[in-house]
Design a protein around this motif. Structure first.
Motif, short mmCIF file in Angstrom:
data_model
loop_
_atom_site.label_atom_id
_atom_site.label_comp_id
_atom_site.label_asym_id
_atom_site.label_seq_id
_atom_site.Cartn_x
_atom_site.Cartn_y
_atom_site.Cartn_z
N UNK A 5 0.99 -1.08 0.10
CA UNK A 5 0.13 -0.45 -0.05
C UNK A 5 1.02 1.49 0.04
N UNK A 6 1.60 1.50 1.00
CA UNK A 6 3.05 2.79 0.98
C UNK A 6 3.36 2.39 -0.48
N UNK A 7 3.77 1.36 -1.26
CA UNK A 7 4.29 1.14 -2.44
C UNK A 7 3.74 2.19 -3.50
N UNK A 8 2.36 1.96 -3.13
CA UNK A 8 1.16 1.85 -4.52
C UNK A 8 0.51 3.71 -4.23
N UNK A 9 0.75 4.08 -3.01
CA UNK A 9 0.68 5.26 -2.47
C UNK A 9 2.10 6.51 -3.44
N UNK A 10 3.10 6.40 -2.87
CA UNK A 10 4.24 6.48 -4.09
C UNK A 10 4.07 6.59 -4.65
N UNK A 68 1.24 11.83 -10.22
CA UNK A 68 0.81 13.03 -10.10
C UNK A 68 1.69 14.04 -10.43
N UNK A 69 2.52 13.85 -9.98
CA UNK A 69 4.00 14.89 -9.52
C UNK A 69 4.47 14.85 -11.56
N UNK A 70 4.57 13.94 -12.38
CA UNK A 70 4.56 13.97 -13.37
C UNK A 70 3.68 14.18 -14.55
N UNK A 71 2.67 14.14 -14.15
CA UNK A 71 1.41 14.75 -14.83
C UNK A 71 0.96 16.54 -14.47
#
Length: 85
Positions: free
Chosen positions: A33-38, A44-47
């Motif tokens: 879950x932590x990896x997916x959140x990262x 989002x930053x790339x977008x």
């Protein structure tokens, strides 16, 4: 009137707390879950970076179009043309 001992009530309250979801999940599921959140944060930053770049390109294209428009350049000229009569 005797004062109540509040120190003994604090540890009992700490033990009575309900189990949280973090406590119930296994370590590997929590890591996934932590990896997916990262990963989602990075996407989002790339977008946002792509949107910023697209807006910057559009601004540059508009400025280039205006630089080729003589009427726009004449209206927005900062020079005092009366000096050159």
């Amino acid at each position: 009137m005797a004062k109540k001992n509040k120190a003994s009530a604090r540890p009992a309250a700490a033990q009575d707390k309900p189990a949280t979801l973090k406590d119930l999940l296994s370590a590997d599921v929590l890591d996934k879950l932590k990896a997916q959140a990262n990963e989602m944060r990075e996407e989002e930053q790339q977008r946002q970076e792509q949107e910023r770049q697209k807006a910057e390109d559009a601004r540059k294209a508009e400025q280039k179009r205006k630089d080729n428009d003589f009427e726009y350049l004449l209206e927005n000229s900062k020079q005092d043309w009366k000096k050159y009569k």
